[in-house]
Design a protein around this motif. Structure first.
Motif, mmCIF file in Angstrom:
data_model
loop_
_atom_site.group_PDB
_atom_site.id
_atom_site.type_symbol
_atom_site.label_atom_id
_atom_site.label_comp_id
_atom_site.label_asym_id
_atom_site.label_seq_id
_atom_site.Cartn_x
_atom_site.Cartn_y
_atom_site.Cartn_z
ATOM 1 N N ASP A 256 44.807 7.054 71.773
ATOM 2 C CA ASP A 256 44.317 8.370 71.356
ATOM 3 C C ASP A 256 45.023 8.919 70.122
ATOM 4 N N LEU A 257 45.444 8.033 69.233
ATOM 5 C CA LEU A 257 46.143 8.429 68.003
ATOM 6 C C LEU A 257 47.360 9.300 68.296
ATOM 7 N N ALA A 258 47.890 9.184 69.520
ATOM 8 C CA ALA A 258 48.983 10.071 69.918
ATOM 9 C C ALA A 258 50.198 9.338 70.467
ATOM 10 N N GLU A 259 49.984 8.198 71.085
ATOM 11 C CA GLU A 259 51.101 7.450 71.670
ATOM 12 C C GLU A 259 51.050 6.018 71.164
ATOM 13 N N VAL A 260 52.205 5.511 70.752
ATOM 14 C CA VAL A 260 52.321 4.128 70.282
ATOM 15 C C VAL A 260 53.254 3.387 71.223
ATOM 16 N N VAL A 261 52.828 2.170 71.574
ATOM 17 C CA VAL A 261 53.665 1.283 72.374
ATOM 18 C C VAL A 261 53.935 0.046 71.527
ATOM 19 N N LEU A 262 55.197 -0.162 71.199
ATOM 20 C CA LEU A 262 55.594 -1.327 70.411
ATOM 21 C C LEU A 262 55.605 -2.551 71.314
ATOM 22 N N MET A 263 54.984 -3.629 70.834
ATOM 23 C CA MET A 263 54.931 -4.882 71.577
ATOM 24 C C MET A 263 56.000 -5.794 70.973
ATOM 25 N N ASN A 264 57.031 -6.078 71.733
ATOM 26 C CA ASN A 264 58.165 -6.861 71.247
ATOM 27 C C ASN A 264 58.037 -8.309 71.709
ATOM 28 N N TYR A 265 58.098 -9.234 70.744
ATOM 29 C CA TYR A 265 57.928 -10.659 71.013
ATOM 30 C C TYR A 265 59.039 -11.473 70.364
ATOM 31 N N HIS A 266 59.335 -12.617 70.977
ATOM 32 C CA HIS A 266 60.131 -13.637 70.311
ATOM 33 C C HIS A 266 59.256 -14.232 69.210
ATOM 34 N N PRO A 267 59.828 -14.861 68.183
ATOM 35 C CA PRO A 267 59.029 -15.439 67.102
ATOM 36 C C PRO A 267 57.969 -16.448 67.582
ATOM 37 N N ASP A 268 58.207 -17.109 68.719
ATOM 38 C CA ASP A 268 57.231 -18.095 69.207
ATOM 39 C C ASP A 268 56.103 -17.464 70.017
ATOM 40 N N GLY A 269 56.107 -16.152 70.194
ATOM 41 C CA GLY A 269 55.022 -15.475 70.898
ATOM 42 C C GLY A 269 55.308 -15.132 72.347
ATOM 43 N N ARG A 270 56.501 -15.417 72.833
ATOM 44 C CA ARG A 270 56.853 -15.011 74.199
ATOM 45 C C ARG A 270 57.189 -13.525 74.188
ATOM 46 N N GLN A 271 56.582 -12.783 75.107
ATOM 47 C CA GLN A 271 56.797 -11.342 75.137
ATOM 48 C C GLN A 271 58.195 -11.008 75.647
ATOM 49 N N ILE A 272 58.811 -10.042 74.983
ATOM 50 C CA ILE A 272 60.116 -9.528 75.389
ATOM 51 C C ILE A 272 59.926 -8.253 76.205
ATOM 52 N N SER A 273 59.193 -7.286 75.608
ATOM 53 C CA SER A 273 59.031 -5.984 76.270
ATOM 54 C C SER A 273 57.929 -5.181 75.594
ATOM 55 N N ARG A 274 57.591 -4.077 76.254
ATOM 56 C CA ARG A 274 56.693 -3.055 75.709
ATOM 57 C C ARG A 274 57.491 -1.759 75.708
ATOM 58 N N GLU A 275 57.531 -1.115 74.545
ATOM 59 C CA GLU A 275 58.426 0.036 74.395
ATOM 60 C C GLU A 275 57.685 1.216 73.787
ATOM 61 N N VAL A 276 57.712 2.349 74.452
ATOM 62 C CA VAL A 276 57.084 3.556 73.925
ATOM 63 C C VAL A 276 57.854 3.988 72.683
ATOM 64 N N TYR A 277 57.125 4.162 71.586
ATOM 65 C CA TYR A 277 57.721 4.610 70.331
ATOM 66 C C TYR A 277 57.960 6.110 70.423
ATOM 67 N N GLU A 278 59.150 6.542 70.043
ATOM 68 C CA GLU A 278 59.541 7.945 70.220
ATOM 69 C C GLU A 278 59.406 8.808 68.966
ATOM 70 N N GLY A 279 58.918 8.248 67.849
ATOM 71 C CA GLY A 279 58.830 9.022 66.620
ATOM 72 C C GLY A 279 57.427 9.499 66.308
ATOM 73 N N ASP A 280 57.260 9.954 65.083
ATOM 74 C CA ASP A 280 55.966 10.419 64.573
ATOM 75 C C ASP A 280 55.019 9.223 64.450
ATOM 76 N N VAL A 281 53.823 9.350 64.962
ATOM 77 C CA VAL A 281 52.874 8.220 64.959
ATOM 78 C C VAL A 281 52.044 8.151 63.675
ATOM 79 N N ALA A 282 52.275 9.032 62.718
ATOM 80 C CA ALA A 282 51.449 9.081 61.499
ATOM 81 C C ALA A 282 51.414 7.737 60.772
ATOM 82 N N ARG A 283 52.545 7.041 60.692
ATOM 83 C CA ARG A 283 52.539 5.762 59.976
ATOM 84 C C ARG A 283 51.716 4.719 60.706
ATOM 85 N N PHE A 284 51.631 4.789 62.038
ATOM 86 C CA PHE A 284 50.817 3.843 62.802
ATOM 87 C C PHE A 284 49.330 4.133 62.629
ATOM 88 N N ILE A 285 49.000 5.398 62.484
ATOM 89 C CA ILE A 285 47.615 5.768 62.186
ATOM 90 C C ILE A 285 47.225 5.195 60.820
#
Length: 174
Positions: free
Chosen positions: A123-152
């Protein structure tokens, strides 16, 4: 805050207008896909028109409710085995179910989003960063705590610079 399980699933049920993803990797190593991926590499294919599962059912329901889900995947050619698998086994049925999937091919051009990591935006309001190892194995999902304007802005660029999946795969053997 890191997300998993029900907290993560709730993001896809709770958004009001749009869930959107940027994908940047040539492969995502998900243990639950390994058997299907191996079968694909051995020649097994599905008919995307016959796929019905929890994910496609949710996409159809949300589309009927006026809620959209979309993504842009940044790729280079030749496409990895994983991308061919993803396009055929997931993207094709998901697009038929209502997901707006676009491809940004940067093989012969500069990547307008170099260095931007995978993320979901709700909803252009919450960003969740998807963290991966370089080979594509997922590390974590992390809620971004800053301004989402750059992601928009990243979303705007990705959509403007990409083409619909259906257009991209014309003439490509997936």
């Amino acid at each position: 805050m890191f997300l998993a399980g029900e907290e993560w699933a709730a993001r896809f049920e709770g958004f009001q207008r749009e869930a959107w993803r940027l994908e940047t990797l040539p492969q995502y190593l998900m243990p639950q896909e390994e058997e299907e991926f191996q079968a694909f590499k051995a020649g097994a294919r599905i008919d995307p028109h016959t796929v019905s599962n929890e994910y496609t059912d949710r996409l159809r329901r949300q589309a009927a409710e006026g809620r959209t889900q979309g993504r842009v995947h940044i790729v280079t050619r030749p496409l990895s085995h994983y991308l061919r698998f993803e396009f055929a086994q997931y993207y094709a049925p998901h697009a038929l179910a209502g997901e707006r999937i676009r491809i940004l091919d940067v093989t012969e051009r500069d990547n307008p989003l170099t260095g931007i990591q995978d993320f979901w935006m709700f909803d252009l309001a919450e960003v969740v960063l998807m963290n991966y190892h370089p080979d594509g194995r997922q590390i974590s999902r992390e809620v971004y705590e800053g301004d989402v304007a750059r992601f928009i802005e990243y979303q705007r660029i990705a959509v403007a610079e990409s083409v619909p999946l259906e257009e991209y795969v014309k003439g490509i053997d997936v």
